[in-house]
Design a protein around this motif. Structure first.
Motif, PDB file in Angstrom:
ATOM      1  N   GLY A  21     -70.912  45.812  29.231  1.00  0.00           N
ATOM      2  CA  GLY A  21     -71.135  47.222  28.924  1.00  0.00           C
ATOM      3  C   GLY A  21     -70.022  48.044  29.549  1.00  0.00           C
ATOM      4  O   GLY A  21     -68.846  47.725  29.427  1.00  0.00           O
ATOM      5  N   LEU A  22     -70.397  49.112  30.217  1.00  0.00           N
ATOM      6  CA  LEU A  22     -69.405  49.958  30.859  1.00  0.00           C
ATOM      7  C   LEU A  22     -68.870  49.284  32.125  1.00  0.00           C
ATOM      8  O   LEU A  22     -69.620  48.643  32.859  1.00  0.00           O
ATOM      9  CB  LEU A  22     -70.014  51.319  31.208  1.00  0.00           C
ATOM     10  N   PRO A  23     -67.582  49.439  32.404  1.00  0.00           N
ATOM     11  CA  PRO A  23     -67.012  48.819  33.601  1.00  0.00           C
ATOM     12  C   PRO A  23     -67.530  49.468  34.874  1.00  0.00           C
ATOM     13  O   PRO A  23     -67.763  50.677  34.927  1.00  0.00           O
ATOM     14  CB  PRO A  23     -65.503  49.045  33.435  1.00  0.00           C
ATOM     15  N   GLU A  24     -67.714  48.645  35.899  1.00  0.00           N
ATOM     16  CA  GLU A  24     -68.130  49.103  37.210  1.00  0.00           C
ATOM     17  C   GLU A  24     -67.130  48.599  38.234  1.00  0.00           C
ATOM     18  O   GLU A  24     -66.250  47.778  37.932  1.00  0.00           O
ATOM     19  CB  GLU A  24     -69.532  48.570  37.524  1.00  0.00           C
ATOM     20  N   PHE A  53     -57.672  57.146  33.244  1.00  0.00           N
ATOM     21  CA  PHE A  53     -57.845  57.738  31.915  1.00  0.00           C
ATOM     22  C   PHE A  53     -58.863  56.947  31.100  1.00  0.00           C
ATOM     23  O   PHE A  53     -59.009  55.725  31.259  1.00  0.00           O
ATOM     24  CB  PHE A  53     -56.507  57.832  31.176  1.00  0.00           C
ATOM     25  N   PRO A  54     -59.617  57.630  30.206  1.00  0.00           N
ATOM     26  CA  PRO A  54     -60.709  56.977  29.482  1.00  0.00           C
ATOM     27  C   PRO A  54     -60.266  55.809  28.627  1.00  0.00           C
ATOM     28  O   PRO A  54     -61.035  54.878  28.397  1.00  0.00           O
ATOM     29  CB  PRO A  54     -61.291  58.104  28.618  1.00  0.00           C
ATOM     30  N   GLY A  55     -59.032  55.850  28.140  1.00  0.00           N
ATOM     31  CA  GLY A  55     -58.548  54.781  27.278  1.00  0.00           C
ATOM     32  C   GLY A  55     -58.550  53.411  27.927  1.00  0.00           C
ATOM     33  O   GLY A  55     -58.515  52.389  27.227  1.00  0.00           O
ATOM     34  N   LEU A  56     -58.616  53.370  29.259  1.00  0.00           N
ATOM     35  CA  LEU A  56     -58.682  52.071  29.927  1.00  0.00           C
ATOM     36  C   LEU A  56     -59.912  51.289  29.481  1.00  0.00           C
ATOM     37  O   LEU A  56     -59.879  50.056  29.414  1.00  0.00           O
ATOM     38  CB  LEU A  56     -58.703  52.262  31.448  1.00  0.00           C
ATOM     39  N   GLY A 326     -63.577  51.781  41.753  1.00  0.00           N
ATOM     40  CA  GLY A 326     -64.697  52.600  41.284  1.00  0.00           C
ATOM     41  C   GLY A 326     -64.289  53.848  40.551  1.00  0.00           C
ATOM     42  O   GLY A 326     -65.152  54.596  40.059  1.00  0.00           O
ATOM     43  N   ALA A 327     -62.974  54.091  40.428  1.00  0.00           N
ATOM     44  CA  ALA A 327     -62.512  55.373  39.896  1.00  0.00           C
ATOM     45  C   ALA A 327     -62.819  55.534  38.413  1.00  0.00           C
ATOM     46  O   ALA A 327     -63.192  56.616  37.962  1.00  0.00           O
ATOM     47  CB  ALA A 327     -61.012  55.520  40.144  1.00  0.00           C
ATOM     48  N   LEU A 328     -62.661  54.460  37.639  1.00  0.00           N
ATOM     49  CA  LEU A 328     -62.921  54.578  36.206  1.00  0.00           C
ATOM     50  C   LEU A 328     -64.393  54.878  35.955  1.00  0.00           C
ATOM     51  O   LEU A 328     -64.738  55.699  35.103  1.00  0.00           O
ATOM     52  CB  LEU A 328     -62.498  53.301  35.481  1.00  0.00           C
ATOM     53  N   ILE A 332     -66.155  58.000  33.989  1.00  0.00           N
ATOM     54  CA  ILE A 332     -67.105  57.805  32.897  1.00  0.00           C
ATOM     55  C   ILE A 332     -68.414  58.541  33.175  1.00  0.00           C
ATOM     56  O   ILE A 332     -69.009  59.153  32.276  1.00  0.00           O
ATOM     57  CB  ILE A 332     -67.361  56.299  32.691  1.00  0.00           C
ATOM     58  N   ASP A 333     -68.858  58.506  34.416  1.00  0.00           N
ATOM     59  CA  ASP A 333     -70.124  59.133  34.781  1.00  0.00           C
ATOM     60  C   ASP A 333     -70.011  60.638  34.990  1.00  0.00           C
ATOM     61  O   ASP A 333     -71.009  61.304  35.298  1.00  0.00           O
ATOM     62  CB  ASP A 333     -70.690  58.484  36.047  1.00  0.00           C
TER      63      ASP A 333
END
Length: 344
Positions: A21-24, A53-56, A326-328, A332-333
């Motif tokens: 799912g979403l990266p953590e 950046f969100p594209g990651l 944890g930055a991405l 996202i959150d």
């Protein structure tokens, strides 16, 4: 005084495993690794800041068809825009130790790069950090696709993001009339109207449909859309389009950052094509490579606006590469307003 020895090892952020799912944070690791020797035509740089950046999420998810960047596989080092200081450079090249440059080898403390892959920072910008703003996309969308005109009603979706937090200010400086934004945070909405050029901000998640809330904010419709979200927000904007409205699509985080879309490389939405036809609405995606003159024009205007105080660059700096895993997920959150940077 003896010269300061150059580093021989560095730390970099690598992808441990592709998330379902979403990266953590647990999907990444900070790894110490040897630095290669600096070869002919190469420079050694120490990164100061790099952009999250969100594209990651799309690059990690693997759905990269048509994306002009390679996908990230487990074991690979993340990358992205960075500002760095040159530590070593060839004597016959244009760069010198101490120069500040931008490049795409972020997510690490040091890098050995071809000198041609480093661009000296433009002195038009008073602060090196401003080099990492996403304002170029907002400016290009507003001037090349939407061609905002004095008095236009402008809607910016995802107004608290890296693009949106500048798009409202830019639209205002280009003469737009009412500027409307969208966000899911009341605290961010307050900042967007108090500091960042927005007249009204539509909040998501109060129990009513987004379309209803948007219609209340723009009872006379909209002339320009800068869309970073897609999904229901794009669909609602179509229903409010005035004749000849211009829609510039810059992002699609409704799909890109959706937990139930494993790869983040699509953002399906149903649009009222009848409305698009009868109102004569143009809908175009913004790609920076299609508009090579935008970068220099934006940098010059952005620098002037920053110096005059007419614009600000909303951003947060997360200190230390230890914060990077944890930055991405923080982006996202929605923990931050504006651009998210890691300071190395």
């Amino acid at each position: 005084m003896s010269p300061v020895p150059l580093p021989t090892v560095t730390r970099e952020v690598r992808l441990l495993a592709r998330p379902e799912g979403l990266p953590e944070a647990r999907h990444f690791t900070v790894t110490e690794t040897p630095l290669p020797a600096v070869g002919p035509g190469q420079v050694l740089v120490r990164n100061r800041y790099f952009l999250v950046f969100p594209g990651l999420r799309t690059l990690i998810g693997g759905e990269t068809e048509g994306v002009p960047l390679p996908q990230l596989r487990p074991g690979g080092t993340l990358f992205g825009p960075a500002v760095a200081e040159v530590l070593a450079a060839p004597a016959d090249g244009p760069l010198r130790p101490g120069d500040l440059v931008s490049h795409l080898a972020g997510w690490r403390e040091h890098a050995v790069l071809d000198a041609a892959d480093c661009a000296p920072l433009d002195p038009a910008l008073p602060d090196p950090v401003a080099q990492l703003s996403s304002g170029e996309a907002a400016y290009g969308a507003l001037t090349r696709l939407a061609e905002v005109r004095p008095g236009d009603t402008v809607l910016v979706t995802g107004a608290a993001g890296g693009v949106g937090s500048l798009a409202g200010q830019i639209a205002r400086l280009l003469g737009a009339g009412p500027v409307i934004g969208t966000t899911s945070s009341a605290a961010k909405a307050d900042r967007l109207t108090a500091e960042l050029g927005y007249d009204t901000v539509v909040l998501r998640g109060d129990g009513r449909s987004f379309a209803e809330r948007l219609a209340e904010a723009a009872p006379d419709g909209i002339d320009v859309l800068v869309d970073t979200v897609g999904g229901e927000q794009l669909a609602a904007a179509v229903r409010l389009a005035r004749p000849g409205a211009r829609f510039a699509l810059v992002g699609a985080v409704s799909g890109q950052l959706a937990a139930d879309r494993a790869g983040g490389g699509s953002a399906p939405v149903t649009l009222d094509s009848f409305r698009l036809v009868v109102q004569g609405v143009s809908v175009r995606g913004y790609r920076g490579g299609d508009h090579p003159g935008v970068a220099g024009e934006w940098t010059e205007r952005f620098g002037g606006w920053l110096r005059s105080g007419e614009i600000t660059f909303p951003h947060v700096v997360l200190p230390g590469i230890e914060r990077a895993p944890g930055a991405l997920r923080e982006l996202i959150d929605g923990h931050h307003l504006g651009a998210v940077l890691v300071g190395v």
